[in-house]
Design an enzyme around this catalytic site. Sequence first.
Site: not given
Lengths: 487, 294, 303
Positions: C203, C140, C239
Amino acid sequence: MSKKEVKLKFNAAWDLAPAPEDSKHVSIKKQYDLFINGEFVKPNSKKYFATYNPATDEKISEVADADEKDVDKAVKAARAAFGKWSKLSGKERGKYIYRIARLIQERAREFAVIETMDGGKPIRESRDIDVPLAANHFFYYAGWADKLEYAFPNRNPKPLGVAGQIIPWNFPLLMAAWKIAPALAAGNTVVLKPAETTPLTALKLAELIRDSGLPKGVVNIITGAGKTGAAIVNHPDINKIAFTGSTNVGKWIQKSIAGTDKKCTLELGGKAANIIFEDAPLDQAVEGIINGIFFNQGHVCCAGSRLFVQESVADIVIRKLKDRMETLKVGDPMDKNTDIGAINSKQQLLKIQEYIEIGKNEGGEIYQSSCSLPKKGNFCKPTIFLNVSQSHRIVQEEIFGPVLAIQTFRTIEEVIEKANNIPYGLSAGVWTDKGSKIFNLTSKLKAGVVWANTYNKFDPTSPFGGYKESGFGREGGLHGLGAYLQF
Amino acid sequence: MSRIEIQKTYKIYIGGQFPRTESGRYYPLKNKKGNVIANICLCSRKDFRNAEVAARGAQSGWGSKAAFNRAQILYRIAEMLEGRKEQFISELVLQGSTLAAAKQEVEVSIDRMVYYSGWCDKFQAIYSSVNPVASSHFNFSVPEPTGVVALIADENTSLLGLVTAIAPVIAGGNACVVLASESKPLCAVTFAEVLNSSDLPGGVVNILTGTSAELHEHFSNHMDVNAVIYYRNNKAEIKTIKENASLNVKRVFVYNKINIMSEKAESPYFIFDTQEIKTTWHPIENIGTSKAGY
Amino acid sequence: MSTKTTIPDFRVTPSIDQVGIEERVARFTTRSIKKESKMQGMKMVLSMIDLTTLEGKDTEGKVQQMCYKAAHLHDVIPGLPTVAAVCVYPSMVKTAKEALKGTGVKVASVSTAFPSGQSTHEIKIADTKFAVDNGADEIDMVISRGEFLKGNYNFVFDEIASIKEACGKARLKVIFETGELSTLDNIRKVSDIAMYAGADFIKTSTGKISPAATMPVTLVMLEAIRDYYYATGRMVGMKPAGGISTSKLALQYLIMVNETLGADWLSNEWFRFGASSLANDVLMQIAKQNTGVYQSSDYFSKD
């Protein structure tokens, strides 16, 4: 990467279980009489007609069929009440109207459920749109009752007298509010007739008005079909006719009262252009298309039923539109997840189906969402027609159903010309990210309401009404008051 | 030696031109002594059609002119009226007015034109509104011209009736076709000459002469006319006009109870009658802590 | 990719109308999710959670405890899924990987000088490689928001592409920190940049800035994913992270996914919730659904 079809699959993995709104707390009588002079009275003819739930074809109740004598009785009651009501101070009148607004808010859920049962519109809409807007409309106009001279400076506004009001079946309670609230605020008394397929919320409103303590005869609500409406239009002691409905009936009314001094406002049909430019926020525009044509099953006079998409983005917009249509849930109007409910009546469904056939025969390319329809009741799939032109009947005529006619365009001049190339002029939609283009379009579109980067928005403060054959006069806002005053 | 006077030919006014009626018909206008003063065009249905086409063609350009510019043109009309004051007075006298009454009518006419000139760029502020809707949208309503207006002017005045009917309609950006007084038509053509020399685009005002008995039917049943305003008292004509109006949902106004000489005959509400209210919505983005407020 | 993808001009990404987005979101939130569809939805939510601890005070012990919870959400109720992944700092990847051996729960590691992203290119690459070498299944990363807001879109694009390269087989999630990007137009733009640069997931947030994930922001990103999918044929995951702590809200997100991208995205391969306290709220709702009575948090483990 393996070759596979690039396509989104909706309604495949996770279906929502039915979520029906509870209707147990709602009481509907087996039979309703006419609301005249503050009480429910039997019709002269002793005749009643049934009202059905269009989603199930089941009879819900029956309502009285008012004839000329009943209309006369109602007008007499309204006339008798007019003197005192019009002389009441604006402040006091306003307080009565506020009271009605509050009572609707308190009984909102009940009104929403009955509206959906009687008319077929999804409970989401009756709960979130129709009923709150109706209450807000009363609340808004209540406040005008003691401020009329500020609305029309130098004019010494006076009420007209008895207003005869005839409303359609697409927004039964909301249209009653649009008619009654400004009439009362201006000091008039009212004889109102709801549509014959959707009389129940108006009769519930009559009960509420009786409970509110409004002086007897100020509001009279009578039920019946076209004959009853004609009796109202032709009654010699009515000072004003307010009508919302089809252009044909509107024209008939205008003609019928030609030899009289009756004032008149008409809110009639439409065939609005909804225009999407290539620089528009396209996903929101698609949402605007959906709200424009599928709101209330397309039973909306201001529905965006003619879509114009700039050719450079036509493929993308139509792909997005088709995807979005797949996610629309069509079915039981009482289900909280239903997006598109039942067509209001068998007759209207037949008319829509006839237009769909006309569209096919004219060579339009039809696309309908893949949803399944309930076996019982009156339902229609969301429908779009591609490859049509201004000369197609489904482009020219008001269908009043979930049927969209899509055309492409290339230049601004072209789209303005086509948008205005219609006898109607109620509303229009414009989608572009460029402010100066919006103002160019809004000033050139011959329409009473222009939604720019939005569609089908309503508010009590916002005037609504049409150009050309869409009628005259405005409802809502300061401009809506003028229709109920003389100077 | 007395000189032979050149007599004036009274024609009609369509699209900035001065044609004769296409019908070739006329009616003689006589003075009190019964002598013919002039031959007046007896306009036909086709004249009205031509005038309507001219009006429709001129309307969008006139309606989209800057309001300030419209104000200047109306003021210019008033100036030209003032310049021709004597001519109007003598025409009124010729049609039976006393000198004092004629003078008064012309002066009220000029002042009324100035009055409406002033309204051209002001009535919008009176009738517009910003509507405080509950959702996050900017919402405003503005008046817009309704389009082409057919006017049947007052029968009892020759100039003032025309001015009273035309001025509020064109101040609001409409174009019009107006039927002049049947019994007092002389000022109509002179007024048209005034219009023609005052920067008013051709077609914005079209003036016909003839009879309401013949023309009210056509004024009210034409499908490309948006509104009809009637200043006379014939009940049957009013009924027909209202009935015909229903063919295309025309707006109809009957102003026959006002004293045309009084100030009651002039107000911005007369402009408002040939306006359509257009309401526009647009979303208001909200970024930051508090909502934008309208 | 088998076909060559044309990279669009990011200065002219589609415009977004914020009010329209909010109206659309309001429609999702009025969906009523009941009975079996609610149960199905809640189990999906559990299986999509990236159980997260990203704190300065994290220790191996804390991570081990969280990992046990990740694989054993509430053993009293049979048939529950595990969460999708745990999300930790690079230094904790090894611990998490060992703790989760054999559970199927993946290990995600933040990287690129999380959460600010204010470091050098070399350090960001090294940060990423360290996590991958320690066994991270997913990375991430955070973008350089300063460069983005300066209009330096090529910098942002190149940085994502180079981190993607450093990821090797690990799937790359690109964090935008949408709370710092101000407008939905920016969020649409950065979504396009990240996807064309090779992101496997996009995300919303680090969880360190408020507002974190919101439904309007997520909808803009889902619509960007959809448009990208139609343009390239490649699926990209989504996400939302931070701020989603109730079962009701999580289900509304799933409704939004279902009606924007459809069935293919309703799995933890393509949709995740970055959350630390969401799991227990969902568990309480599942228990309520099973027992018919409202629950107390005392009956659900906190790790």
